[in-house]
Enzyme design. Structure first.
Site, PDB file in Angstrom:
ATOM      1  N   GLU A 206      15.566 -68.162 108.181  1.00  0.00           N
ATOM      2  CA  GLU A 206      14.643 -69.229 108.594  1.00  0.00           C
ATOM      3  C   GLU A 206      13.169 -68.811 108.573  1.00  0.00           C
ATOM      4  OE1 GLU A 206      15.794 -71.804 111.870  1.00  0.00           O
ATOM      5  OE2 GLU A 206      17.763 -70.887 111.905  1.00  0.00           O
TER       6      GLU A 206
ATOM      7  N   THR B 261      11.626 -71.417 100.764  1.00  0.00           N
ATOM      8  CA  THR B 261      10.524 -72.360 100.549  1.00  0.00           C
ATOM      9  C   THR B 261       9.526 -71.786  99.550  1.00  0.00           C
ATOM     10  OG1 THR B 261      10.805 -73.078 102.838  1.00  0.00           O
ATOM     11  CG2 THR B 261       8.813 -73.809 101.708  1.00  0.00           C
TER      12      THR B 261
ATOM     13  N   ARG C 187      15.987 -77.320 105.301  1.00  0.00           N
ATOM     14  CA  ARG C 187      16.509 -75.979 105.551  1.00  0.00           C
ATOM     15  C   ARG C 187      17.981 -75.896 105.159  1.00  0.00           C
ATOM     16  NH1 ARG C 187      17.360 -70.743 105.828  1.00  0.00           N
ATOM     17  NH2 ARG C 187      18.578 -70.039 107.589  1.00  0.00           N
TER      18      ARG C 187
ATOM     19  N   ASP D 115      15.701 -64.413  95.469  1.00  0.00           N
ATOM     20  CA  ASP D 115      15.755 -64.797  96.882  1.00  0.00           C
ATOM     21  C   ASP D 115      17.138 -64.459  97.415  1.00  0.00           C
ATOM     22  OD1 ASP D 115      15.389 -66.012  99.377  1.00  0.00           O
ATOM     23  OD2 ASP D 115      16.078 -67.954  98.636  1.00  0.00           O
TER      24      ASP D 115
ATOM     25  N   GLN E  37      20.106 -63.998 106.755  1.00  0.00           N
ATOM     26  CA  GLN E  37      20.964 -63.809 107.923  1.00  0.00           C
ATOM     27  C   GLN E  37      21.531 -62.387 107.917  1.00  0.00           C
ATOM     28  OE1 GLN E  37      21.061 -66.080 110.185  1.00  0.00           O
ATOM     29  NE2 GLN E  37      20.219 -67.840 109.086  1.00  0.00           N
TER      30      GLN E  37
END
Length: 352
Positions: free
Chosen positions: A49, A54, A177, A199, A203
């Protein structure tokens, strides 16, 4: 005698053919190696997050084809389903925090948990419940439970999102998200140079896969969610998100694969941080912070924390405070990234 002569000629012809074939293979290998050497490989790292994905989406908008209609349709389903998900989180949080909602919404709040899909009925319920002051109060206390920051963006625009012909805008997709699992790659061309942007999931369960993608990296982009200094990890409610990001930065940037690699640290969610720092002291994350609790002082303190961990004589670390969902703001980031890559290439080539 004639048969022997023909046999020699045949062998000579086959050897020549084999030599030509080998030469072609060598040429192809050389060309492939040259292509690999010229290819810029960027790896984006950071906790879950933080905004890594993005960053990849913005590159796609600015340097690639953006988002096709089929892709927008997939995002539409996710975004619409998330409206239901966000409301349920807020209702549970309001209950656990002892926040009362308006009496006329009490019955609706109980029946809302029966909704699984976005329909005319569930959309009407979302709009009505989201206007309740109690849920707005719960949202303001979101650091005490797990709720994505972008939930307000979508809930505020629920009526538009709930339409049957809804297709997400670029801004919707940038705010959407979806946790990264595995590895996503984007191939683009910038200033006539091929880039591969990698990317990987942020987590904890995904990080063990990172090491397999460290080879051949030109530049490390490490993304920090600046606004998460008062929030806890989804995976472990006892761990502060900012402290986790610092710890992860130390473990990755000091890996031997990155010893002489330049790095760009993006302090993301700057827009949220600017508002939050006025109300929530940085001491909540860093008890030893003694400066003024204003934007400039707190940003300087956080940057120094990362700089102390990552800087060495073999690399340069660039820092930039930004909002990854703001395309214009990210243009400036990509200018920094391009300049950093150029400097790195000149260093490798012995020109600096």
């Amino acid at each position: 005698m004639g048969n022997l002569s023909r046999k020699k000629k045949k062998n000579k012809k086959e050897k020549q053919k084999e030599k030509t074939k080998n030469n072609l293979i060598d040429l192809q290998m050389d060309q492939e190696n040259e292509k690999i050497q010229k290819t810029i490989k960027i790896i984006t790292l950071g906790t879950g997050e933080s905004g890594k994905s993005t960053f990849l989406k913005q590159l796609s908008i600015l340097y690639s084809t953006g988002f096709e209609e089929s892709s927008r349709e997939l995002y539409a389903t996710t975004i619409q389903n998330n409206l239901i998900h966000y409301l349920k989180i807020l209702l549970r949080a309001a209950h656990s925090l002892g926040i009362k909602i308006q009496e006329e919404n009490t019955r609706l709040s109980r029946s809302f948990f029966a909704f699984d899909d976005l329909t005319t009925q569930s959309l009407k319920a979302i709009i009505q419940l989201w206007s309740d002051p109690g849920l707005k109060q719960a949202y303001e206390r979101r650091s005490e439970f797990q709720l994505p920051d972008m939930s307000k963006y979508f809930l505020d625009d629920a009526e538009r999102i709930g339409k049957s012909d809804y297709l997400p805008t670029d801004q919707d997709i940038l705010n959407c998200r979806i946790p990264t699992t595995g590895v996503n790659e984007l191939n683009i061309v910038v200033d006539d140079l091929p880039w591969i942007v990698v990317d990987v999931g942020g987590q904890r369960s995904e990080r063990r896969k990172w090491i397999h993608h460290f080879d051949g990296v030109t530049l490390v982009v490490y993304v920090v969610a600046l606004s998460e200094y008062d929030q806890q990890l989804f995976e472990d409610q006892t761990v502060n998100r900012m402290l986790e990001s610092l710890d992860l930065f130390a473990k990755t940037i000091n890996n031997e694969c990155f010893e002489n690699k330049n790095c760009v640290v993006l302090f993301n969610k700057d827009d949220i941080f600017r508002k939050k720092i006025k109300e929530v002291p940085l001491k909540k994350c860093f008890p030893n912070f003694t400066g003024e609790n204003d934007y400039q002082s707190t940003c300087k303190f956080i940057q120094e924390k990362f700089d102390k961990i990552g800087r060495n004589k073999k690399r340069v670390i660039f820092y930039h405070f930004t909002c990854a969902t703001d395309t214009e703001s990210m243009r400036a980031v990509f200018d920094i990234v391009s300049t950093t890559i150029l400097q790195n290439q000149l260093n490798v080539g012995g020109y600096l």
